[in-house]
Design a protein around this motif. Sequence first.
Motif, PDB file in Angstrom:
ATOM      1  N   MET B   1       0.840  -1.215   0.000  1.00 49.09           N
ATOM      2  CA  MET B   1       0.000   0.000   0.000  1.00 49.09           C
ATOM      3  C   MET B   1       0.870   1.259   0.000  1.00 49.09           C
ATOM      4  O   MET B   1       1.516   1.576   0.998  1.00 49.09           O
ATOM      5  CB  MET B   1      -0.868   0.048   1.253  1.00 49.09           C
ATOM      6  CG  MET B   1      -1.989  -0.954   1.290  1.00 49.09           C
ATOM      7  SD  MET B   1      -3.332  -0.586   0.183  1.00 49.09           S
ATOM      8  CE  MET B   1      -4.050   0.858   1.003  1.00 49.09           C
ATOM      9  N   GLY B   2       0.869   1.982  -1.094  1.00 54.33           N
ATOM     10  CA  GLY B   2       1.617   3.224  -1.138  1.00 54.33           C
ATOM     11  C   GLY B   2       1.147   4.208  -0.085  1.00 54.33           C
ATOM     12  O   GLY B   2       1.906   5.035   0.398  1.00 54.33           O
ATOM     13  N   SER B   3      -0.107   4.091   0.301  1.00 59.02           N
ATOM     14  CA  SER B   3      -0.672   5.103   1.187  1.00 59.02           C
ATOM     15  C   SER B   3      -0.146   5.013   2.607  1.00 59.02           C
ATOM     16  O   SER B   3      -0.394   5.885   3.414  1.00 59.02           O
ATOM     17  CB  SER B   3      -2.193   4.974   1.198  1.00 59.02           C
ATOM     18  OG  SER B   3      -2.557   3.697   1.644  1.00 59.02           O
ATOM     19  N   SER B   4       0.555   3.972   2.917  1.00 61.50           N
ATOM     20  CA  SER B   4       1.062   3.887   4.288  1.00 61.50           C
ATOM     21  C   SER B   4       2.513   3.434   4.298  1.00 61.50           C
ATOM     22  O   SER B   4       2.998   2.896   5.276  1.00 61.50           O
ATOM     23  CB  SER B   4       0.223   2.919   5.111  1.00 61.50           C
ATOM     24  OG  SER B   4       0.376   1.618   4.590  1.00 61.50           O
ATOM     25  N   ALA B   5       3.187   3.655   3.188  1.00 63.93           N
ATOM     26  CA  ALA B   5       4.528   3.090   3.011  1.00 63.93           C
ATOM     27  C   ALA B   5       5.496   3.512   4.109  1.00 63.93           C
ATOM     28  O   ALA B   5       6.377   2.755   4.475  1.00 63.93           O
ATOM     29  CB  ALA B   5       5.092   3.503   1.652  1.00 63.93           C
ATOM     30  N   PHE B 177      -9.283   8.287   3.929  1.00 59.08           N
ATOM     31  CA  PHE B 177      -8.761   6.986   3.486  1.00 59.08           C
ATOM     32  C   PHE B 177      -9.209   6.706   2.066  1.00 59.08           C
ATOM     33  O   PHE B 177     -10.210   7.257   1.590  1.00 59.08           O
ATOM     34  CB  PHE B 177      -9.286   5.860   4.400  1.00 59.08           C
ATOM     35  CG  PHE B 177     -10.787   5.716   4.302  1.00 59.08           C
ATOM     36  CD1 PHE B 177     -11.618   6.468   5.113  1.00 59.08           C
ATOM     37  CD2 PHE B 177     -11.366   4.868   3.362  1.00 59.08           C
ATOM     38  CE1 PHE B 177     -13.011   6.377   5.010  1.00 59.08           C
ATOM     39  CE2 PHE B 177     -12.749   4.764   3.250  1.00 59.08           C
ATOM     40  CZ  PHE B 177     -13.566   5.524   4.075  1.00 59.08           C
ATOM     41  N   VAL B 178      -8.463   5.845   1.406  1.00 53.20           N
ATOM     42  CA  VAL B 178      -8.920   5.231   0.158  1.00 53.20           C
ATOM     43  C   VAL B 178      -8.475   3.778   0.158  1.00 53.20           C
ATOM     44  O   VAL B 178      -7.548   3.385   0.873  1.00 53.20           O
ATOM     45  CB  VAL B 178      -8.343   5.925  -1.100  1.00 53.20           C
ATOM     46  CG1 VAL B 178      -8.971   7.300  -1.301  1.00 53.20           C
ATOM     47  CG2 VAL B 178      -6.824   6.017  -1.058  1.00 53.20           C
ATOM     48  N   LEU B 179      -9.150   2.985  -0.644  1.00 56.25           N
ATOM     49  CA  LEU B 179      -8.725   1.622  -0.937  1.00 56.25           C
ATOM     50  C   LEU B 179      -8.131   1.625  -2.342  1.00 56.25           C
ATOM     51  O   LEU B 179      -8.580   2.401  -3.198  1.00 56.25           O
ATOM     52  CB  LEU B 179      -9.926   0.661  -0.878  1.00 56.25           C
ATOM     53  CG  LEU B 179     -10.447   0.171   0.489  1.00 56.25           C
ATOM     54  CD1 LEU B 179      -9.422  -0.712   1.180  1.00 56.25           C
ATOM     55  CD2 LEU B 179     -10.911   1.270   1.394  1.00 56.25           C
ATOM     56  N   ARG B 180      -7.157   0.752  -2.588  1.00 59.45           N
ATOM     57  CA  ARG B 180      -6.492   0.745  -3.892  1.00 59.45           C
ATOM     58  C   ARG B 180      -7.283  -0.089  -4.898  1.00 59.45           C
ATOM     59  O   ARG B 180      -6.882  -1.198  -5.270  1.00 59.45           O
ATOM     60  CB  ARG B 180      -5.070   0.217  -3.738  1.00 59.45           C
ATOM     61  CG  ARG B 180      -4.196   1.124  -2.896  1.00 59.45           C
ATOM     62  CD  ARG B 180      -3.860   2.431  -3.597  1.00 59.45           C
ATOM     63  NE  ARG B 180      -2.923   2.225  -4.669  1.00 59.45           N
ATOM     64  CZ  ARG B 180      -1.657   2.655  -4.661  1.00 59.45           C
ATOM     65  NH1 ARG B 180      -1.205   3.380  -3.665  1.00 59.45           N
ATOM     66  NH2 ARG B 180      -0.867   2.410  -5.679  1.00 59.45           N
ATOM     67  N   PHE B 189      -1.293   9.080  -5.582  1.00 57.59           N
ATOM     68  CA  PHE B 189      -0.172   8.990  -4.639  1.00 57.59           C
ATOM     69  C   PHE B 189       1.078   9.620  -5.224  1.00 57.59           C
ATOM     70  O   PHE B 189       1.280   9.555  -6.441  1.00 57.59           O
ATOM     71  CB  PHE B 189       0.082   7.511  -4.274  1.00 57.59           C
ATOM     72  CG  PHE B 189      -1.137   6.861  -3.706  1.00 57.59           C
ATOM     73  CD1 PHE B 189      -1.458   7.024  -2.370  1.00 57.59           C
ATOM     74  CD2 PHE B 189      -2.006   6.151  -4.522  1.00 57.59           C
ATOM     75  CE1 PHE B 189      -2.616   6.464  -1.849  1.00 57.59           C
ATOM     76  CE2 PHE B 189      -3.166   5.599  -4.008  1.00 57.59           C
ATOM     77  CZ  PHE B 189      -3.469   5.751  -2.668  1.00 57.59           C
ATOM     78  N   PRO B 190       1.941  10.204  -4.421  1.00 59.61           N
ATOM     79  CA  PRO B 190       1.859  10.278  -2.949  1.00 59.61           C
ATOM     80  C   PRO B 190       0.995  11.434  -2.436  1.00 59.61           C
ATOM     81  O   PRO B 190       0.951  11.680  -1.233  1.00 59.61           O
ATOM     82  CB  PRO B 190       3.315  10.488  -2.547  1.00 59.61           C
ATOM     83  CG  PRO B 190       3.892  11.291  -3.672  1.00 59.61           C
ATOM     84  CD  PRO B 190       3.198  10.820  -4.923  1.00 59.61           C
ATOM     85  N   LYS B 194      -0.298  13.136   1.696  1.00 57.45           N
ATOM     86  CA  LYS B 194      -0.094  14.478   2.276  1.00 57.45           C
ATOM     87  C   LYS B 194      -1.384  15.000   2.911  1.00 57.45           C
ATOM     88  O   LYS B 194      -1.347  15.695   3.930  1.00 57.45           O
ATOM     89  CB  LYS B 194       0.401  15.443   1.192  1.00 57.45           C
ATOM     90  CG  LYS B 194       1.747  15.053   0.600  1.00 57.45           C
ATOM     91  CD  LYS B 194       2.160  16.022  -0.504  1.00 57.45           C
ATOM     92  CE  LYS B 194       3.413  15.512  -1.226  1.00 57.45           C
ATOM     93  NZ  LYS B 194       3.688  16.275  -2.462  1.00 57.45           N
ATOM     94  N   PHE B 195      -2.516  14.679   2.305  1.00 56.92           N
ATOM     95  CA  PHE B 195      -3.793  15.069   2.916  1.00 56.92           C
ATOM     96  C   PHE B 195      -3.983  14.350   4.257  1.00 56.92           C
ATOM     97  O   PHE B 195      -4.399  14.947   5.248  1.00 56.92           O
ATOM     98  CB  PHE B 195      -4.958  14.755   1.967  1.00 56.92           C
ATOM     99  CG  PHE B 195      -5.095  15.743   0.842  1.00 56.92           C
ATOM    100  CD1 PHE B 195      -4.318  15.641  -0.303  1.00 56.92           C
ATOM    101  CD2 PHE B 195      -5.983  16.809   0.931  1.00 56.92           C
ATOM    102  CE1 PHE B 195      -4.429  16.559  -1.337  1.00 56.92           C
ATOM    103  CE2 PHE B 195      -6.110  17.735  -0.094  1.00 56.92           C
ATOM    104  CZ  PHE B 195      -5.332  17.608  -1.234  1.00 56.92           C
ATOM    105  N   ARG B 196      -3.650  13.080   4.265  1.00 54.21           N
ATOM    106  CA  ARG B 196      -3.745  12.320   5.525  1.00 54.21           C
ATOM    107  C   ARG B 196      -2.832  12.921   6.586  1.00 54.21           C
ATOM    108  O   ARG B 196      -3.216  13.057   7.748  1.00 54.21           O
ATOM    109  CB  ARG B 196      -3.349  10.862   5.309  1.00 54.21           C
ATOM    110  CG  ARG B 196      -4.309  10.064   4.456  1.00 54.21           C
ATOM    111  CD  ARG B 196      -4.075   8.563   4.627  1.00 54.21           C
ATOM    112  NE  ARG B 196      -2.736   8.154   4.297  1.00 54.21           N
ATOM    113  CZ  ARG B 196      -1.866   7.639   5.151  1.00 54.21           C
ATOM    114  NH1 ARG B 196      -2.203   7.473   6.422  1.00 54.21           N
ATOM    115  NH2 ARG B 196      -0.667   7.286   4.754  1.00 54.21           N
ATOM    116  N   ALA B 197      -1.627  13.273   6.152  1.00 57.07           N
ATOM    117  CA  ALA B 197      -0.660  13.838   7.106  1.00 57.07           C
ATOM    118  C   ALA B 197      -1.149  15.187   7.639  1.00 57.07           C
ATOM    119  O   ALA B 197      -0.963  15.506   8.823  1.00 57.07           O
ATOM    120  CB  ALA B 197       0.706  13.978   6.437  1.00 57.07           C
TER     121      ALA B 197
END
Lengths: 255, 255
Positions: B1-5, B177-180, B189-190, B194-197
């Motif tokens: 998952m790129g979103s939590s790498a 959140f999103v699912l891939r 991504f990425p 940044k929005f999550r951060a």
Amino acid sequence: MGSSANVPRRSFLQSTVAAGAAGLFLTGKESTAAEKSSATPAIQPGTTILFQGDSITDAGRKKDQGDTPNKQPGLGNGYAWMAASSLLTGPDGSSLTIYNRGISGNKVHQLADRWDQDCLVLKPNVLSILIGVNDIWHRLNGKYDGTVKTYEDDYRALLQRTKEALPDVTLVICEPFVLRCGAVNDKWFPEFDKFRASAAKLAKEFETVWVPFQSMFDEAVQYAPPEHWAGDGVHPSPFGASLMASTWLRTVQNA
Amino acid sequence: MGSSANVPRRSFLQSTVAAGAAGLFLTGKESTAAEKSSATPAIQPGTTILFQGDSITDAGRKKDQGDTPNKQPGLGNGYAWMAASSLLTGPDGSSLTIYNRGISGNKVHQLADRWDQDCLVLKPNVLSILIGVNDIWHRLNGKYDGTVKTYEDDYRALLQRTKEALPDVTLVICEPFVLRCGAVNDKWFPEFDKFRASAAKLAKEFETVWVPFQSMFDEAVQYAPPEHWAGDGVHPSPFGASLMASTWLRTVQNA
């Protein structure tokens, strides 16, 4: 709701999380819920959990994947899977082992027929059972001649056999429930209440955790109609299943 | 998952229920979670809870019934309703007042436009916000020119305004959140991270409760594929919504 006419609903529901409310449905395990800080939680790192029951538990699980714990296909689409997914993604979730072996149409004697391979061999630390609706439904349909006494006697024998084989297991008895819609008509009452009372009696007798699904749904119909929770009165919608999962988790985790 | 790498997943998820894990996503409120016994629970008898956000929160609610708390039509069919139904049928549930004012397609500035009538006037004790996916999605679609800085600045202003009007409110920020799968491809991504951060940074800055939905779904895809949780990658299925409700409840009730 005829199904709860004689039970004060609010105190009934609260009896699962706090000691004090008296009566038929207060089991030994619930009495200790108020002393949580000193008790060992039922679900700890490394716990094996087994869900057992009928179609409400089965919920379309892939029978050929019943030996694979923790994956959605083997866990189905119902409350068992929803509770499992919450546990698996929660703290220490990856250390848990969760199975579902519910089978559609099952009554208690059919659980007994497959208990060695579908329960005892799995050596669950927590065993959750939801059974009873077919024991009355199939009788109403003329497909079965068992009575509430058959249900209670068969269920007691199953629990005794379980305790002998797995003396340390935490038993969780889920209250059989119906919603007043769909296939559920006045013919179900007051007979259905007797099945619920037998399940509650056994929960007390074996000092199990008691998950009060009927009282939960009796509360829930204040907020959405019966059909929202279970279109046919028996099989929960995703909303009914989600609510069951949430109540199961709260009750078992506070036990 | 790129979103939590760049985030250790397990410790990330656990940071919501136990102090100790350090880093960007540990907020002040979480630090106090280990001292539960001395803290006042966020949800007590008489609490008013408001869910705010976009389509994920809206989930088909009847807008003309937004003034009626606690009933399913006004609360929709998503995680907000599933969490609400659990609270309403749980201990002291009948003393709660729960609203949903999410609106499909909303970005932060659109929450701000309707904040007086759709938040402040309701005087929530607990305010839960899930916002951000449209702030990036509409930009990717060429419908919007806001950046992650716009998102963070607008969100900070909204939180400041809220704290000034409701100084005692318990703020709950839900991780976007999103699912891939579905509409969510590599173009997200990425940037999405940044929005999550930014949301996490604001949670820390305002000492809010933080509900880690992305890390939850990053765990969940071990047990069922992304499409099971959200067919289009953005809008949760009933299984995704149920899991969100469960994590929301566990996090907010332990805060």
